[in-house]
Design a protein around this motif. Structure first.
Motif, PDB file in Angstrom:
ATOM      1  N   UNK A   1     -23.639  40.354 102.913  1.00  0.00           N
ATOM      2  CA  UNK A   1     -24.323  41.418 103.657  1.00  0.00           C
ATOM      3  C   UNK A   1     -24.949  42.506 102.782  1.00  0.00           C
ATOM      4  N   UNK A   2     -24.286  42.913 101.725  1.00  0.00           N
ATOM      5  CA  UNK A   2     -24.835  43.962 100.865  1.00  0.00           C
ATOM      6  C   UNK A   2     -26.111  43.538 100.168  1.00  0.00           C
TER       7      UNK A   2
ATOM      8  N   UNK B   1     -33.684  43.060 101.737  1.00  0.00           N
ATOM      9  CA  UNK B   1     -34.592  43.344 102.845  1.00  0.00           C
ATOM     10  C   UNK B   1     -35.197  44.728 102.743  1.00  0.00           C
ATOM     11  N   UNK B   2     -34.369  45.713 102.418  1.00  0.00           N
ATOM     12  CA  UNK B   2     -34.860  47.086 102.298  1.00  0.00           C
ATOM     13  C   UNK B   2     -35.861  47.223 101.162  1.00  0.00           C
ATOM     14  N   UNK B   3     -35.476  46.764  99.982  1.00  0.00           N
ATOM     15  CA  UNK B   3     -36.354  46.957  98.823  1.00  0.00           C
ATOM     16  C   UNK B   3     -37.613  46.103  98.907  1.00  0.00           C
TER      17      UNK B   3
ATOM     18  N   UNK C   1     -35.367  38.613 108.735  1.00  0.00           N
ATOM     19  CA  UNK C   1     -34.279  37.899 109.411  1.00  0.00           C
ATOM     20  C   UNK C   1     -34.263  36.424 109.015  1.00  0.00           C
ATOM     21  N   UNK C   2     -35.426  35.789 109.066  1.00  0.00           N
ATOM     22  CA  UNK C   2     -35.502  34.352 108.779  1.00  0.00           C
ATOM     23  C   UNK C   2     -35.168  34.043 107.320  1.00  0.00           C
TER      24      UNK C   2
ATOM     25  N   UNK D   1     -29.718  42.228 107.253  1.00  0.00           N
ATOM     26  CA  UNK D   1     -28.278  42.393 107.452  1.00  0.00           C
ATOM     27  C   UNK D   1     -27.829  41.735 108.749  1.00  0.00           C
ATOM     28  N   UNK D   2     -28.621  41.873 109.796  1.00  0.00           N
ATOM     29  CA  UNK D   2     -28.288  41.252 111.079  1.00  0.00           C
ATOM     30  C   UNK D   2     -28.219  39.738 110.961  1.00  0.00           C
ATOM     31  N   UNK D   3     -29.162  39.157 110.225  1.00  0.00           N
ATOM     32  CA  UNK D   3     -29.150  37.702 110.054  1.00  0.00           C
ATOM     33  C   UNK D   3     -27.882  37.237 109.353  1.00  0.00           C
ATOM     34  N   UNK D   4     -27.487  37.955 108.320  1.00  0.00           N
ATOM     35  CA  UNK D   4     -26.289  37.577 107.574  1.00  0.00           C
ATOM     36  C   UNK D   4     -25.035  37.721 108.431  1.00  0.00           C
TER      37      UNK D   4
END
Length: 112
Positions: free
Chosen positions: A37-38, A44-46, A27-28, A100-103
């Motif tokens: 977002x993409x 983040x996932x990878x 997030x940070x 994604x939430x952060x973006x």
């Protein structure tokens, strides 16, 4: 750059902090780097997927994968490496959704 930041911070902090702190890291860093977002979700996932897979391998290989094999059989998985992939996938989803939430939160509060 976002991917590398999440990967390195997750590996370093996983030795000292609880597992859920990876969400705070993702997030940070996504908040700081300001990507779309993409890209944020994928980074983040990878980043977390690779970090958790590496950390699981570091813990599993020295004991000849005995515990990983037993846990894989407990979950009715055929191989221990499939357990590592599932573990990385779960961590990756947490990291990706957090980034994604952060973006999306940054976009929601952006002016203009």
């Amino acid at each position: 750059m976002l991917f590398l930041a999440i990967l390195i911070l997750t590996i370093i902090c996983s030795y000292f902090l609880p597992w859920w702190f990876l969400a705070v890291i993702a997030f940070a860093t996504a908040w700081f780097f300001r990507k779309n977002p993409g890209i944020s979700f994928f980074a983040g996932f990878s980043g977390v997927f690779i970090a958790w897979t590496i950390l699981a391998l570091v813990k599993s290989v020295p004991n000849d994968n005995i515990l990983a094999t037993r846990v894989a059989h407990l979950f009715q998985l055929p191989n221990w490496w499939l357990l590592l992939i599932v573990t990385g996938f779960i961590g990756g989803l947490v990291g990706g959704m957090s980034a994604l939430s952060a973006t999306l939160i940054r976009k929601a509060f952006a002016k203009g």
